[in-house]
Write a protein that holds these residues in place. Sequence first.
Motif: not given
Length: 180
Positions: A20-32, A61-70
């Motif tokens: 229930f939270s909004k993306p933070k600026p860091k999340d938007i930065e990682v997605a971009l 694929i960009a979505r998967a990259i943005a997840s920053e998974c291992r």
Amino acid sequence: FAYSVLDIVLMGRSNHIATFSKPKPKDIEVALQALADLQLQHLAGQDFASLSGGQRQLILIARAIASECRLMLLDEPTSALDLANQDAVLSLLRQLTKKHGLGIIFTTHQPNHAQAIADKTLLINRDFIRFGQTDEILTSENLTALFHLPMIVEQSQYQQQQFSHFVPVYEVLLEGKRDE
């Protein structure tokens, strides 16, 4: 629902965003940045549903990259892409493993893709299973048995680089040449 491309990529950040939270600026930065890695930042505001199949594939694929998974699991990540975009995705996947230590498991019907970036390869169908170092597993004999189609290895040179690639020998090509 009409989601923008940026919304779709931000969905990859769900494990970093509280419920229930909004993306933070860091999340938007990682997605971009994930979009920029694939040279797709110009699509950020577009409706995801309006994109071509290949563009959608790249956005996922960009979505998967943005997840920053291992560890990233990808099912035929290049299947809907033209050759230039296949190269871009394969290059990016290789870069992610080298620079970020990301583990990537992907399926493909293109042995040249596995040869280009995989350290280990699993060949599997109902009657045939082989696993090991890519350069030992990807042989014309193993690929012929896997695909039930003759596969040959061609040696090539481009820009002073030597490499080999696999070529299927389609029966229709042989038949066509025989008829002439």
